[in-house]
Each structure stands twice: as structure tokens, then as C-alpha cells.
Design a protein around this motif. Structure first.
Motif, PDB file in Angstrom:
ATOM      1  N   GLY A  73      -2.096   3.218   1.939  1.00  0.00           N
ATOM      2  CA  GLY A  73      -1.149   3.899   1.078  1.00  0.00           C
ATOM      3  C   GLY A  73      -1.814   4.596  -0.085  1.00  0.00           C
ATOM      4  O   GLY A  73      -3.042   4.741  -0.142  1.00  0.00           O
ATOM      5  N   SER A  79       1.170   1.623  -9.617  1.00  0.00           N
ATOM      6  CA  SER A  79       2.061   1.692  -8.455  1.00  0.00           C
ATOM      7  C   SER A  79       1.256   1.805  -7.166  1.00  0.00           C
ATOM      8  O   SER A  79       0.275   2.548  -7.094  1.00  0.00           O
ATOM      9  CB  SER A  79       3.003   2.900  -8.566  1.00  0.00           C
ATOM     10  N   THR A  81       2.017   2.757  -3.222  1.00  0.00           N
ATOM     11  CA  THR A  81       3.031   3.337  -2.340  1.00  0.00           C
ATOM     12  C   THR A  81       2.532   3.287  -0.902  1.00  0.00           C
ATOM     13  O   THR A  81       1.645   4.046  -0.522  1.00  0.00           O
ATOM     14  CB  THR A  81       3.330   4.792  -2.728  1.00  0.00           C
ATOM     15  N   GLU A  83       2.116   3.804   3.106  1.00  0.00           N
ATOM     16  CA  GLU A  83       2.411   4.864   4.068  1.00  0.00           C
ATOM     17  C   GLU A  83       2.574   4.296   5.475  1.00  0.00           C
ATOM     18  O   GLU A  83       3.386   4.796   6.253  1.00  0.00           O
ATOM     19  CB  GLU A  83       1.305   5.916   4.028  1.00  0.00           C
ATOM     20  N   TYR A 102       6.447   4.827   6.337  1.00  0.00           N
ATOM     21  CA  TYR A 102       7.193   5.164   5.126  1.00  0.00           C
ATOM     22  C   TYR A 102       7.266   6.675   4.949  1.00  0.00           C
ATOM     23  O   TYR A 102       6.265   7.383   5.080  1.00  0.00           O
ATOM     24  CB  TYR A 102       6.516   4.536   3.903  1.00  0.00           C
ATOM     25  N   GLY A 106      11.649   6.867  -0.325  1.00  0.00           N
ATOM     26  CA  GLY A 106      11.813   5.446  -0.041  1.00  0.00           C
ATOM     27  C   GLY A 106      12.396   5.146   1.318  1.00  0.00           C
ATOM     28  O   GLY A 106      12.665   3.987   1.641  1.00  0.00           O
ATOM     29  N   GLY A 131      13.372   1.937  -0.147  1.00  0.00           N
ATOM     30  CA  GLY A 131      12.738   1.731  -1.437  1.00  0.00           C
ATOM     31  C   GLY A 131      11.959   0.438  -1.566  1.00  0.00           C
ATOM     32  O   GLY A 131      11.582   0.059  -2.673  1.00  0.00           O
ATOM     33  N   LEU A 133       8.695  -2.355  -0.526  1.00  0.00           N
ATOM     34  CA  LEU A 133       7.266  -2.407  -0.251  1.00  0.00           C
ATOM     35  C   LEU A 133       7.011  -3.418   0.863  1.00  0.00           C
ATOM     36  O   LEU A 133       7.802  -4.349   1.056  1.00  0.00           O
ATOM     37  CB  LEU A 133       6.496  -2.847  -1.493  1.00  0.00           C
ATOM     38  N   SER A 137       1.347  -4.561  -0.088  1.00  0.00           N
ATOM     39  CA  SER A 137       1.441  -3.586  -1.180  1.00  0.00           C
ATOM     40  C   SER A 137       2.074  -4.195  -2.415  1.00  0.00           C
ATOM     41  O   SER A 137       1.727  -3.832  -3.544  1.00  0.00           O
ATOM     42  CB  SER A 137       2.241  -2.362  -0.720  1.00  0.00           C
TER      43      SER A 137
END
Length: 271
Positions: A73, A79, A81, A83, A102, A106, A131, A133, A137
Motif C-alpha cells: 500500500g 496513514s 492506505t 492497495e 482496495y 474506501g 473505508g 483497513l 495495515s
């Protein structure tokens, strides 16, 4: 156990090709039953994490279990995020897997095999998946917060492909770990307590063991995570993890810290 395994991860420096391999041994009731590793690699704005675990010794013969989870990600500040997230496991010869991809806003696409059939678990509605995780992550994001402000207090929405829950970390101050023959680490740590609140996709009926059923998972014990720096230039990582279980106390000790193996050199086609 799955929650404890997912907590065995740190976050490495933010230079290209930096990474760290953390090796852990897990004891239950004083007996070594599980080996786990966490490989973490970070490039500017990117991260990948792979966690593997497998039962060992006599327990491995009678209750064979192994699992591997991988996430890739993007990083921005504190943060993480995701993928793509992949997880597979084998329990007494029965394979299970999860794939989550992802998208923007979100929105995600999740495929679990075997899927939730309404008997073991109810499927998690799409609006509760949005939204969230993946478990790895969520821990990476928490470690980024520790690096940023020295504390772990935060709550994050997590979906692992079958179960939707909120993962919360609460700081409990510091604790000094004494040197023992079980771990390569001794010294001051940040003590954080991890717990979760189940939202959807709980087990409906599960025999006694690691996964005792509960309508709201209120009986599931919290996990104590002790975080500290282990190598110059590498932000703090979990050096010890503790929790209770029906079979006795569970303790994961950090037994080795190493750099990730270098990838093989590309073949340039020369002589």
C-alpha cells in the motif's frame, strides 16, 4: 491467535529498499508452540508487509496450522492506505484464503474461500466494509503514530475478509523488560494494550479453544504489546506480545532481528 500474529509487525525506515525481518517464538503455558516472522519493506510513500506463522514441535503434529498474510500500500504521514491484501491458512489440512483489493473512496472488493455461508458466519455487508483497513495495515498505521508522537492511542476500523471489527490501542505507560534467554531484547518499552470490538461477521458457533464464541466478543482477552527500538535508524517495533488463552498465558518473544535478503540481481544478458 490471529490478532496476536498480526501485531508482530513494525515499520522500517523510509528510504528506498529499506526493510527489516523480525523473528518471533510464541509460548503457550510456557511451551514453545509457534514460530512467526514479519518482513517489512518501505520505499518512499510505499510499504509491503508479509507475516508468516506456523505451529511447531509436538503441537504442530497434532494441531498443524500455518498462515501467511501480505499487504502492499501507500504511506502518507501517519496513514497507511492498503492497495491489496492476501491471506491464506491451512488448519488440519483445510485451506482458507482471502483476497481484498482496495479502490478509491474506501471501496473494496473482497473474496473469501470458503465464503461466509450464514451458518458459521453471516457475510459482512458492503457498507460496513467500506473505508476499512486490513489487519496488517492497521498495525502499520499504529506504529507510524508511535514514531510520530511516541504514543499508540488510536482506534481503527478493520476488515479481514470475513470479520469486521474496531481495533483499539491504549497506552499503558512504560515497562522495562529484563534480559532472559527467550528474547534478544532487554530494556525500556512502550506498553500498549490492543483490544477489539466486533461489528459484524462473528463466529456463530465455535467449540472451545482459541475462538470461544461470544455474542459481542466481550470475553476475548486484550493483547499487551511492548514496543521499542531494536536497531539504529529503525523506528520502534513490537519486542514482546502477551495475552491470555484457554490453555494458559501466550507470550511472543522477539528472537532475531535481521535485514531483508537482497533480491537476485537482474540478468543483463551479458556473457
Amino acid at each position: 491467535m490471529a490478532l496476536a500474529a498480526s501485531l508482530l509487525v513494525g515499520i522500517a525506515p523510509t528510504h528506498a529498499a529499506d526493510g527489516v525481518r523480525l523473528l518471533y517464538r510464541v509460548h503457550v503455558g510456557g511451551i514453545a508452540v509457534l514460530d512467526a516472522s514479519a518482513d517489512v519493506a518501505v520505499a518512499p510513500g510505499r510499504y509491503t508487509v508479509t507475516v508468516q506463522a506456523a505451529t511447531d514441535g509436538l503441537i504442530g503434529r497434532f494441531a498443524a496450522w500455518r498462515t501467511q498474510s501480505t499487504v502492499a500500500g501507500a504511506l502518507a504521514g501517519t496513514s497507511a492506505t492498503p492497495e491489496s491484501f492476501r491471506a491464506s491458512s491451512l488448519w488440519r489440512g483445510e485451506p482458507r484464503s482471502v483476497r481484498i483489493d482496495y479502490g478509491p473512496g474506501g471501496v473494496l472488493s473482497a473474496v473469501a474461500d470458503p465464503p461466509a455461508d450464514g451458518v458459521e458466519r453471516d457475510p459482512v455487508p458492503a457498507d460496513l466494509q467500506r473505508g476499512t483497513l486490513d489487519p496488517l495495515s492497521a498495525v502499520v498505521a499504529t506504529m507510524l503514530g508511535v514514531r510520530s508522537d511516541g504514543t499508540c492511542g488510536r482506534s481503527l476500523p478493520v476488515f479481514d475478509g470475513r470479520h469486521r471489527y474496531d481495533l483499539s490501542f491504549v497506552p499503558f505507560g512504560g515497562r522495562t523488560l529484563e534480559r532472559t534467554r527467550y528474547s534478544v531484547f532487554a530494556g525500556d518499552t512502550l506498553h500498549c494494550r490492543a483490544s477489539y470490538r466486533s461489528i459484524a461477521g462473528q463466529w456463530k458457533n465455535r467449540s472451545s479453544g482459541w475462538f470461544r464464541p461470544s455474542a459481542d466478543d466481550a470475553e476475548r482477552p486484550p493483547v499487551d504489546v511492548f514496543i521499542a527500538p531494536v536497531r539504529e535508524g529503525v523506528p520502534p517495533v513490537p519486542v514482546r506480545v502477551e495475552m491470555d488463552s484457554p490453555f494458559g498465558s501466550v507470550v511472543a518473544h522477539l528472537v532475531e532481528v535481521a535485514g531483508l535478503p537482497s533480491p537476485p540481481a537482474a540478468d543483463g544478458g551479458g556473457p
